[in-house]
Write a protein that holds these residues in place. Structure first.
Motif: not given
Length: 597
Positions: A30, A519, A522-523, A525-526, A539, A541-542, A545-546, A585
RNA sequence: GGCCCCGUAGCUCAACUGGAUAGAGCAUCCGCCUUCUAAGCGGACGGUUGCAGGUUCGAGCCCUGCCGGGGUCGCCA
């Protein structure tokens, strides 16, 4: 189905390979800045040297190859910028397709680890007779999160509480009870059993006696000596000591399990340090037979240093101190049990990896144990990891204490957090129409979410400041914010169901819809990064962000009021997919979402 | 003194392991509720990444040396 970054990586890698270069240069990630495309490949610059051509030319060649070989409708643009960055922008259609795939995926878009491992995680480390305090909190929630994430990623994972039920502290307790109730059969040499089933002490007794005797032991040589002898007798299997000790363990464990339940934390094993004890004699004999065990200042140690370095008194010492295996009293030390525990795990579980989720201050200790295990051939150093973390500090920057200067009990902390959450709820008039029982559940979940998220959003290695006002300030990057985002989605889905609205294929048109799908994408990769780095904050942070992307979407793109059925149905699918992934998450962080707030 | 960790916006923290103009939250300021929960959304302000060198196309990240903070250094765990 791969996430977009992986799909694009496959394309770029093929392009580099077609140019006769290492396909590893095709890694796509990203973009960290808006305006440079959604994704970027930076491989042209390092590849330029080996290719012997200008990076910019090489980037153009890769970009051209990608343009011609990409599946139709995947990419809206592929452009070269700066010294050789390749910026990639997927089409609305590609994002819609990815969103549909995530919505249909029971794993909410997450991939699996390429190589499943067998992993033991050692965390929490509660002790007999000692109430858990704030120091146990980080180990518990970080370890629990790692267990959840590694397991979700496809690894076989065992969580072990590593119960502190052995050693000198047990001797102290035996002496303490002997002083208070000397008439008990446990202390009668002639009595070989059976012993009473009813414990002679309550948890309150243990918690009262331990600190007193621990303090006295530091100043009174006589008491220390008695405790050491009692420890030795216990470890040698004296029946009365064993029977009394079993009561200590049972009484403590019952209380501890209640506390872990409050945190939503469970273990696969409650292996105690005592479980390693039967292996110690054989291990010591083995170390001795192979010349690894050396007499040193009255004790017996395994040297694990690489080299000798000067010490402050002018003499030389090892750069890493030796591991003390047998004390001058002949007792097992915590390094001894840790080493034997490694042997135990190797034999019973045959793991690939052992993670120790313990305070950073014990880094040196684990280095010693791990090196000793490696040198003895019990387990390779590379498979042993100390997952250290910083302390939870007060506002003065020092490890957290109560106002009176004492250690704050974990149970009191949880009560405090729950109470404060309840107060906040009342003040804000939230959930006012709900029954008392549900309000209590909500307050509990909000409080635990606040506590866990505040901890897990920080990189574990650093210390952080415990500030309840900030954790529970229900604005910004907090646990309650995440719960709120999830609850709002639940509310929408409830109402959609009542209104009979169906969900349909996602349609991506609005900027906020793009941002939300990116967003969601990106799960995977997180998850991989969080597992690889043993870092729950990735996680966290993900998840934030989500939730944040959804909030933007929520404000910009009405769902239920949307008159266009196709748009509404597509947005409903986005909302459903977001909720599923957000709940997942949060679950990976050990956080439960209430139905309503 | 030896070994280890950390110095990033006023505060609390990130930065995908060497990539572009270093990002979030809080605080401060300006806008948004007759629309699905405003615990929300949008925007502004805020930086010589402790200091000085070095490595290279490129350094918050790697190397060296300083400065500052923390941890730890055998018979507790």
């Amino acid at each position: 189905m791969d996430d977009l970054a992986r799909q694009l990586t496959t394309l770029c890698s093929a392009a580099f390979a077609a140019l006769g270069l290492d396909s590893g240069h095709g890694a796509v990630r990203r973009s960290d800045r808006a305006g440079n495309g959604d994704f970027q490949c930076n491989g042209a610059m390092p590849a330029a040297r080996s290719a012997g051509r200008p990076p910019r030319d090489l980037a153009e060649a890769v970009a051209a190859h990608v343009r011609t070989h990409a599946p139709p409708d995947l990419l809206a643009s592929v452009e070269v910028a700066g010294p050789g960055f390749i910026n990639l922008v997927p089409t609305h259609g590609a994002l819609a397709g990815r969103a549909a795939a995530i919505a249909a995926d029971p794993r909410a878009g997450a991939g699996l680890a390429s190589q499943p491992l067998r992993v033991v995680i050692d965390y929490a480390g509660p002790n007999v007779a000692k109430p858990m305090h704030v120091g146990h909190l980080r180990s518990t929630i970080i370890g629990d999160s790692l267990k959840r994430m590694l397991r979700f990623a496809g690894h076989t994972v065992w969580g072990d509480a590593h119960f502190g039920d052995w050693g000198y502290q047990m001797g102290l307790l035996i002496v303490a009870v002997a002083d208070e109730q000397p008439h008990l059969p446990y202390f009668d040499d002639a009595h070989q059993g059976p012993f009473p089933d009813t414990p002679p002490v309550t948890l309150a007794d243990l918690e009262r006696l331990y600190p007193v005797y621990s303090a006295r032991g530091k100043s009174e040589e006589g008491l220390r000596e008695r405790a050491r002898r009692a420890t030795r007798a216990l470890q040698d299997g004296r029946p009365g000591h064993r029977a009394l000790w079993r009561h200590f363990v049972a009484v403590s464990r019952t209380a501890l399990e209640r506390e872990f339940a409050n945190l939503g934390v469970t273990f696969d094993f409650w292996k105690g340090e005592s479980d390693a004890d039967p292996l110690i004699a054989g291990m010591v004999a083995d170390l001795e037979a192979r010349g690894l065990l050396v007499d040193d200042a009255g004790a017996r140690v395994v040297f694990v240093h690489d080299r000798m370095v000067p010490k402050k008194d002018g003499s030389e010492g090892p750069d890493v101190p030796p591991l003390l295996v047998v004390s001058s009293e002949g007792s097992a030390m915590y390094g001894t049990t840790d080493l034997a525990t490694i042997l135990d795990r190797v034999r019973s579980l045959a793991p690939d990896l052992m993670l120790y989720c313990v305070d950073q201050r014990q880094a040196d200790h684990f280095e010693q144990v791990f090196r000793a295990a490696d040198r003895a051939g019990y387990f390779a150093r590379a498979g042993l990891e100390h997952i250290g973390f910083g302390t939870m500090n007060g506002k003065d920057g020092k490890p957290f204490k109560t106002r009176e200067g004492g250690v704050l009990k974990l149970a009191d902390l949880i009560d405090m957090v729950r109470e404060r959450a309840r107060t906040k709820l009342d003040e804000a008039g939230m959930a006012a129409d709900l029954p008392q029982a549900e309000r209590a559940t909500i307050a509990h979940r909000v409080g635990i979410a606040a506590l866990k998220f505040a901890d897990l959003q920080n990189f574990r290695g650093t210390s952080y400041v415990f500030d309840l006002d900030r954790f529970l300030a229900f604005e910004g990057k907090t646990g309650p914010y995440l719960l709120y985002a999830a609850v709002r989605i639940r509310s929408i889905l409830r109402k959609a169901a009542e209104a009979g609205h169906a969900a349909g294929p996602p349609v991506i048109a609005h900027e906020a819809e793009r941002a939300l799908v990116l967003a969601l994408d990106g799960f995977s990769r997180a998850l991989m990064a969080a597992c690889d780095q043993r870092a729950p904050h990735i996680m966290a942070e993900h998840a934030y962000g989500l939730a944040s992307a959804f909030s933007g979407f929520y404000a910009a793109c009405p769902i239920l009021p949307e008159p266009d059925a196709a748009v509404r149905e597509g947005r409903l699918t986005l909302a459903t997919a977001t909720l599923a992934q957000l709940e997942r998450a949060l679950d990976l962080l050990g956080i439960d979402v209430p139905d309503r707030m």
